[in-house]
Write an enzyme that holds these catalytic residues in place. Sequence first.
Site, PDB file in Angstrom:
ATOM      1  N   LYS A 176      25.119  16.161 -25.005  1.00 23.81           N
ATOM      2  CA  LYS A 176      24.756  14.739 -24.992  1.00 23.81           C
ATOM      3  C   LYS A 176      25.447  14.003 -26.134  1.00 23.81           C
ATOM      4  O   LYS A 176      25.545  14.518 -27.248  1.00 23.81           O
ATOM      5  CB  LYS A 176      23.240  14.582 -25.077  1.00 23.81           C
ATOM      6  CG  LYS A 176      22.519  15.164 -23.863  1.00 23.81           C
ATOM      7  CD  LYS A 176      21.021  15.108 -23.994  1.00 23.81           C
ATOM      8  CE  LYS A 176      20.499  16.060 -25.032  1.00 23.81           C
ATOM      9  NZ  LYS A 176      19.029  16.141 -25.052  1.00 23.81           N
ATOM     10  N   THR A 207      13.651   5.560 -28.525  1.00 19.08           N
ATOM     11  CA  THR A 207      14.348   6.822 -28.282  1.00 19.08           C
ATOM     12  C   THR A 207      13.481   8.076 -28.378  1.00 19.08           C
ATOM     13  O   THR A 207      13.966   9.174 -28.125  1.00 19.08           O
ATOM     14  CB  THR A 207      15.514   6.972 -29.276  1.00 19.08           C
ATOM     15  OG1 THR A 207      15.008   6.868 -30.616  1.00 19.08           O
ATOM     16  CG2 THR A 207      16.565   5.894 -29.052  1.00 19.08           C
ATOM     17  N   GLY A 209      11.448  10.937 -27.204  1.00 20.83           N
ATOM     18  CA  GLY A 209      11.314  11.559 -25.893  1.00 20.83           C
ATOM     19  C   GLY A 209      12.547  11.456 -25.021  1.00 20.83           C
ATOM     20  O   GLY A 209      12.501  11.807 -23.836  1.00 20.83           O
ATOM     21  N   THR A 210      13.669  11.021 -25.615  1.00 18.01           N
ATOM     22  CA  THR A 210      14.903  10.862 -24.834  1.00 18.01           C
ATOM     23  C   THR A 210      15.349  12.178 -24.205  1.00 18.01           C
ATOM     24  O   THR A 210      15.632  12.252 -23.007  1.00 18.01           O
ATOM     25  CB  THR A 210      16.033  10.312 -25.727  1.00 18.01           C
ATOM     26  OG1 THR A 210      15.621   9.063 -26.279  1.00 18.01           O
ATOM     27  CG2 THR A 210      17.301  10.116 -24.928  1.00 18.01           C
ATOM     28  N   GLY A 211      15.436  13.224 -25.023  1.00 13.28           N
ATOM     29  CA  GLY A 211      15.912  14.516 -24.522  1.00 13.28           C
ATOM     30  C   GLY A 211      14.998  15.095 -23.467  1.00 13.28           C
ATOM     31  O   GLY A 211      15.463  15.615 -22.441  1.00 13.28           O
ATOM     32  N   CYS A 212      13.695  15.013 -23.698  1.00 10.79           N
ATOM     33  CA  CYS A 212      12.719  15.524 -22.725  1.00 10.79           C
ATOM     34  C   CYS A 212      12.853  14.791 -21.395  1.00 10.79           C
ATOM     35  O   CYS A 212      12.896  15.408 -20.321  1.00 10.79           O
ATOM     36  CB  CYS A 212      11.300  15.339 -23.254  1.00 10.79           C
ATOM     37  SG  CYS A 212      10.977  16.093 -24.853  1.00 10.79           S
TER      38      CYS A 212
END
Length: 446
Positions: A176, A207, A209-212
């Site tokens: 990412k 942002t 919790g973006t990855g989850c």
Amino acid sequence: MRLVKTALTIAGSDSGGGAGIEADLKTFTAFGVHGLVAITSVTAQNTTSVTAIHDIPPEVVAEQIKAVAEDIGVDAAKTGMLSNAEIIKAVAKTVEKYEFPLVVDPVMIAKSGAPLLREDAIDALVKYILPLATLVTPNRFEAEKLSEMKIKTVEDARKAAKKIAEETGAKAVIVKGGHLSGDYAIDVLYHNGTFREYRAPKVEGCTHGTGCSFSAAITANLAKGLGLEDAIGVAKKFITLGIATGHRIGHGHCPVNQSSWIEIPAEKWRIYEELSEAVRKFESMNPINLIPEVGTNFVYSLPLPYARSIEDVAGVKGRIVRYGNSVKAVGPVEFGASDHLARAVLTYMKFYPEYRSAINVKYSEETIEIAKEQGLEVSFYDRREEPIEIKEKEGATIPWGIETAIKRAKSRPDVIYHLGDIGKEPMIIIFGRNPQEVLEKIRLII
């Protein structure tokens, strides 16, 4: 036959509701997928910090996976926070019994660069989980750890993605690009021996919790039968929107808004129906004396935080005009159909967010006096007072005027007017919470 698709999240719980299984379940719901859960850890956290962590026993984590897989069935799964080496081993041993696609979000290193897994747990993740992965979704810091190389450019990300895939046995890796420099967030996928880039403009917003949410969106779309590359493409659009429309809660990093993916289309349909009906009622009122030379428009905006541009405001395409002895809408209700009036209502909403609708009508002293007599608050702006830097900036006049009139008023103005300028017709704008309220104010005037 099971009609609904299912997706399983194997991850920790976030008491702030911004990341972890809470973010995953919201994402699954946004895509119409039934969410299943295997909780690995319970955390006490909010938008500023994590204050406590309680890991679930590995055998209980494994049993959660087994329970849902053997009864309900799993169409796709993802992992998030796996917390310790024993949980990682238990998850790997259980997951490999089933054949569902597995997206691995290697929650190892936070946005700040702080470690989230001990070294022994990282080793276990690489040894036991990554070889089972359909896709691994590391951020820049996690990709640097897994590839043992520095990542500063897109080219570095390509090298890292390939290296991680080849060394761990993962079927695909996407590095990412949110932490790379530049105006675009460029994610680099290595899959089946080839590279693909997914890019979107970096947006201001929330942002946490973006990855989850990104990995959960991929998982949900894999569960629905999309191919990997298409699932990533949808997830990229989803997360960009979620960041841009995040709700500003808490005192730290506010959370991604997963609901916007379904709320915006639903709200647009409601706006379309309400405004279309209001336009028909306005036509039936036949207020021919209120139609200015340039025509009337009637607008209704998406609510904040979804109202970000004139494309988020519905209006009448071609405006409403005098047609013989009647009043007719030239075209249908469409989003982005208005420019001037859309800018007016967007500016008004910065001060009064609930007031999302407006209509412009012909100026007359009589109309203004009637509005005042009916108890409507009236304010105005003078285009001759417009600063030269505003005049020279395209599209800046109306926002300046509306803001000036609002600040001039003693209370929230229902009606704002201006007396025109060279080549500009005088105009009245009537504001309301919704089109029905605007019509009620029109009825008071006529």
